[in-house]
Scaffold this motif. Sequence first.
Motif, PDB file in Angstrom:
ATOM      1  N   THR A  51      13.306 -28.663 -60.571  1.00 13.71           N
ATOM      2  CA  THR A  51      12.844 -29.459 -59.440  1.00 13.71           C
ATOM      3  C   THR A  51      13.972 -30.334 -58.932  1.00 13.71           C
ATOM      4  O   THR A  51      14.598 -31.054 -59.701  1.00 13.71           O
ATOM      5  N   ALA A  52      14.224 -30.268 -57.629  1.00 12.52           N
ATOM      6  CA  ALA A  52      15.233 -31.142 -57.040  1.00 12.52           C
ATOM      7  C   ALA A  52      14.685 -32.563 -56.963  1.00 12.52           C
ATOM      8  O   ALA A  52      13.507 -32.776 -56.700  1.00 12.52           O
ATOM      9  N   GLY A  53      15.531 -33.522 -57.211  1.00 13.85           N
ATOM     10  CA  GLY A  53      15.127 -34.919 -57.137  1.00 13.85           C
ATOM     11  C   GLY A  53      16.332 -35.789 -56.858  1.00 13.85           C
ATOM     12  O   GLY A  53      17.469 -35.334 -56.874  1.00 13.85           O
ATOM     13  N   ASP A  54      16.077 -37.034 -56.577  1.00 17.31           N
ATOM     14  CA  ASP A  54      17.144 -37.988 -56.307  1.00 17.31           C
ATOM     15  C   ASP A  54      17.524 -38.717 -57.588  1.00 17.31           C
ATOM     16  O   ASP A  54      16.715 -38.862 -58.504  1.00 17.31           O
ATOM     17  N   ILE A  55      18.745 -39.188 -57.623  1.00 20.00           N
ATOM     18  CA  ILE A  55      19.220 -40.013 -58.725  1.00 20.00           C
ATOM     19  C   ILE A  55      19.680 -41.325 -58.132  1.00 20.00           C
ATOM     20  O   ILE A  55      20.521 -41.352 -57.239  1.00 20.00           O
ATOM     21  N   ASP A  56      19.097 -42.403 -58.583  1.00 18.02           N
ATOM     22  CA  ASP A  56      19.491 -43.740 -58.153  1.00 18.02           C
ATOM     23  C   ASP A  56      20.233 -44.392 -59.311  1.00 18.02           C
ATOM     24  O   ASP A  56      19.773 -44.349 -60.448  1.00 18.02           O
ATOM     25  N   VAL A  57      21.363 -45.004 -58.999  1.00 14.25           N
ATOM     26  CA  VAL A  57      22.170 -45.662 -60.015  1.00 14.25           C
ATOM     27  C   VAL A  57      22.369 -47.111 -59.601  1.00 14.25           C
ATOM     28  O   VAL A  57      22.812 -47.385 -58.491  1.00 14.25           O
ATOM     29  N   GLY A  58      22.066 -48.034 -60.487  1.00 15.35           N
ATOM     30  CA  GLY A  58      22.310 -49.440 -60.208  1.00 15.35           C
ATOM     31  C   GLY A  58      21.230 -50.070 -59.352  1.00 15.35           C
ATOM     32  O   GLY A  58      20.093 -49.613 -59.315  1.00 15.35           O
ATOM     33  N   LEU A  59      21.607 -51.117 -58.647  1.00 10.89           N
ATOM     34  CA  LEU A  59      20.712 -51.863 -57.765  1.00 10.89           C
ATOM     35  C   LEU A  59      21.150 -51.696 -56.324  1.00 10.89           C
ATOM     36  O   LEU A  59      22.342 -51.606 -56.041  1.00 10.89           O
ATOM     37  N   ALA A  60      20.196 -51.742 -55.404  1.00 14.60           N
ATOM     38  CA  ALA A  60      20.541 -51.653 -53.985  1.00 14.60           C
ATOM     39  C   ALA A  60      21.351 -52.862 -53.538  1.00 14.60           C
ATOM     40  O   ALA A  60      22.086 -52.795 -52.557  1.00 14.60           O
ATOM     41  N   THR A  61      21.259 -53.956 -54.257  1.00 17.63           N
ATOM     42  CA  THR A  61      21.930 -55.198 -53.864  1.00 17.63           C
ATOM     43  C   THR A  61      23.241 -55.435 -54.599  1.00 17.63           C
ATOM     44  O   THR A  61      23.868 -56.479 -54.413  1.00 17.63           O
ATOM     45  N   ALA A  62      23.653 -54.488 -55.441  1.00 15.20           N
ATOM     46  CA  ALA A  62      24.870 -54.704 -56.227  1.00 15.20           C
ATOM     47  C   ALA A  62      25.698 -53.422 -56.278  1.00 15.20           C
ATOM     48  O   ALA A  62      25.175 -52.355 -56.583  1.00 15.20           O
ATOM     49  N   ALA A  63      26.978 -53.538 -55.962  1.00 11.44           N
ATOM     50  CA  ALA A  63      27.879 -52.378 -56.010  1.00 11.44           C
ATOM     51  C   ALA A  63      28.133 -51.969 -57.459  1.00 11.44           C
ATOM     52  O   ALA A  63      28.106 -52.793 -58.367  1.00 11.44           O
ATOM     53  N   ILE A  64      28.365 -50.685 -57.669  1.00  9.63           N
ATOM     54  CA  ILE A  64      28.741 -50.179 -58.982  1.00  9.63           C
ATOM     55  C   ILE A  64      30.024 -49.375 -58.843  1.00  9.63           C
ATOM     56  O   ILE A  64      30.445 -49.043 -57.738  1.00  9.63           O
ATOM     57  N   THR A  65      30.629 -49.049 -59.951  1.00 12.50           N
ATOM     58  CA  THR A  65      31.810 -48.195 -59.980  1.00 12.50           C
ATOM     59  C   THR A  65      31.517 -46.991 -60.861  1.00 12.50           C
ATOM     60  O   THR A  65      31.022 -47.145 -61.973  1.00 12.50           O
ATOM     61  N   MET A  66      31.783 -45.793 -60.348  1.00 14.69           N
ATOM     62  CA  MET A  66      31.685 -44.582 -61.164  1.00 14.69           C
ATOM     63  C   MET A  66      33.110 -44.142 -61.468  1.00 14.69           C
ATOM     64  O   MET A  66      33.910 -43.979 -60.549  1.00 14.69           O
ATOM     65  N   LYS A  67      33.404 -43.979 -62.733  1.00 17.83           N
ATOM     66  CA  LYS A  67      34.739 -43.552 -63.142  1.00 17.83           C
ATOM     67  C   LYS A  67      34.667 -42.144 -63.718  1.00 17.83           C
ATOM     68  O   LYS A  67      33.809 -41.847 -64.530  1.00 17.83           O
ATOM     69  N   PHE A  68      35.569 -41.303 -63.271  1.00 12.83           N
ATOM     70  CA  PHE A  68      35.722 -39.975 -63.835  1.00 12.83           C
ATOM     71  C   PHE A  68      36.975 -40.026 -64.702  1.00 12.83           C
ATOM     72  O   PHE A  68      38.076 -39.751 -64.220  1.00 12.83           O
ATOM     73  N   LEU A  69      36.789 -40.414 -65.938  1.00 14.57           N
ATOM     74  CA  LEU A  69      37.920 -40.571 -66.840  1.00 14.57           C
ATOM     75  C   LEU A  69      38.602 -39.221 -67.005  1.00 14.57           C
ATOM     76  O   LEU A  69      37.986 -38.248 -67.392  1.00 14.57           O
ATOM     77  N   GLY A  70      39.853 -39.153 -66.671  1.00 15.25           N
ATOM     78  CA  GLY A  70      40.574 -37.887 -66.752  1.00 15.25           C
ATOM     79  C   GLY A  70      40.495 -37.055 -65.484  1.00 15.25           C
ATOM     80  O   GLY A  70      40.970 -35.939 -65.446  1.00 15.25           O
ATOM     81  N   GLY A  71      39.873 -37.597 -64.434  1.00 12.71           N
ATOM     82  CA  GLY A  71      39.759 -36.837 -63.189  1.00 12.71           C
ATOM     83  C   GLY A  71      38.485 -36.033 -63.162  1.00 12.71           C
ATOM     84  O   GLY A  71      37.518 -36.351 -63.837  1.00 12.71           O
ATOM     85  N   GLY A  72      38.466 -34.974 -62.395  1.00 15.67           N
ATOM     86  CA  GLY A  72      37.284 -34.130 -62.322  1.00 15.67           C
ATOM     87  C   GLY A  72      37.008 -33.649 -60.919  1.00 15.67           C
ATOM     88  O   GLY A  72      37.823 -33.806 -60.015  1.00 15.67           O
ATOM     89  N   THR A  73      35.848 -33.076 -60.739  1.00 16.93           N
ATOM     90  CA  THR A  73      35.457 -32.488 -59.473  1.00 16.93           C
ATOM     91  C   THR A  73      34.027 -32.875 -59.151  1.00 16.93           C
ATOM     92  O   THR A  73      33.165 -32.825 -60.016  1.00 16.93           O
ATOM     93  N   ILE A  74      33.798 -33.261 -57.904  1.00 11.56           N
ATOM     94  CA  ILE A  74      32.443 -33.418 -57.399  1.00 11.56           C
ATOM     95  C   ILE A  74      32.179 -32.161 -56.581  1.00 11.56           C
ATOM     96  O   ILE A  74      32.911 -31.863 -55.644  1.00 11.56           O
ATOM     97  N   THR A  75      31.159 -31.423 -56.932  1.00  7.28           N
ATOM     98  CA  THR A  75      30.903 -30.154 -56.255  1.00  7.28           C
ATOM     99  C   THR A  75      29.448 -30.060 -55.811  1.00  7.28           C
ATOM    100  O   THR A  75      28.574 -30.651 -56.429  1.00  7.28           O
ATOM    101  N   SER A  76      29.222 -29.312 -54.758  1.00  5.69           N
ATOM    102  CA  SER A  76      27.864 -29.048 -54.288  1.00  5.69           C
ATOM    103  C   SER A  76      27.453 -27.623 -54.657  1.00  5.69           C
ATOM    104  O   SER A  76      26.482 -27.097 -54.125  1.00  5.69           O
ATOM    105  N   ASN A  77      28.211 -27.006 -55.536  1.00  9.21           N
ATOM    106  CA  ASN A  77      27.895 -25.667 -56.032  1.00  9.21           C
ATOM    107  C   ASN A  77      27.771 -24.645 -54.905  1.00  9.21           C
ATOM    108  O   ASN A  77      26.883 -23.816 -54.873  1.00  9.21           O
ATOM    109  N   GLY A  78      28.684 -24.751 -53.921  1.00  7.99           N
ATOM    110  CA  GLY A  78      28.704 -23.802 -52.807  1.00  7.99           C
ATOM    111  C   GLY A  78      27.871 -24.225 -51.615  1.00  7.99           C
ATOM    112  O   GLY A  78      27.816 -23.520 -50.620  1.00  7.99           O
ATOM    113  N   ASN A  79      27.206 -25.367 -51.705  1.00  7.83           N
ATOM    114  CA  ASN A  79      26.387 -25.870 -50.605  1.00  7.83           C
ATOM    115  C   ASN A  79      27.119 -27.008 -49.904  1.00  7.83           C
ATOM    116  O   ASN A  79      28.231 -27.343 -50.251  1.00  7.83           O
TER     117      ASN A  79
END
Length: 128
Positions: A51-79
């Motif tokens: 099932t597709a769903g949303d992922i919420d991280v943190g609070l709407a009122t506070a910025a967060i930082t996502m770290k990809f330790l060592g680098g990496g790839t954000i992919t949409s799997n061909g979409n």
Amino acid sequence: MQFKVVNGKALQFYNSSGSLTGTIEISSSGDMIVRPDSGSTKNVIIGNRDTAGDIDVGLATAAITMKFLGGGTITSNGNTLNIGDASNGDKVLLANTTFSSSFDVTGSLNISGSVDVSGSVYADYFIG
């Protein structure tokens, strides 16, 4: 049934063969560590595979930082992968960015600094 994890002990998960498959623990600084301990890819999947769903991280009122330790790839799997949503008033800031493929802009583009170009660039590329 309720479970309590006390005294800094990890919560461990085992398969039917008794092999350790995963661990959730809290570090001494309070960070939650989710660790796959078996499997060929050791991926961590958030959500339901079916099932597709949303992922919420943190609070709407506070910025967060996502770290990809060592680098990496954000992919949409061909979409199509959208970053930001103009209907929400999102702004996406790209700092120290290199594009190794095509780059499409919907809306306006403001550049502070320089642009280095390899190859040909024509005004028609920028003017609709």
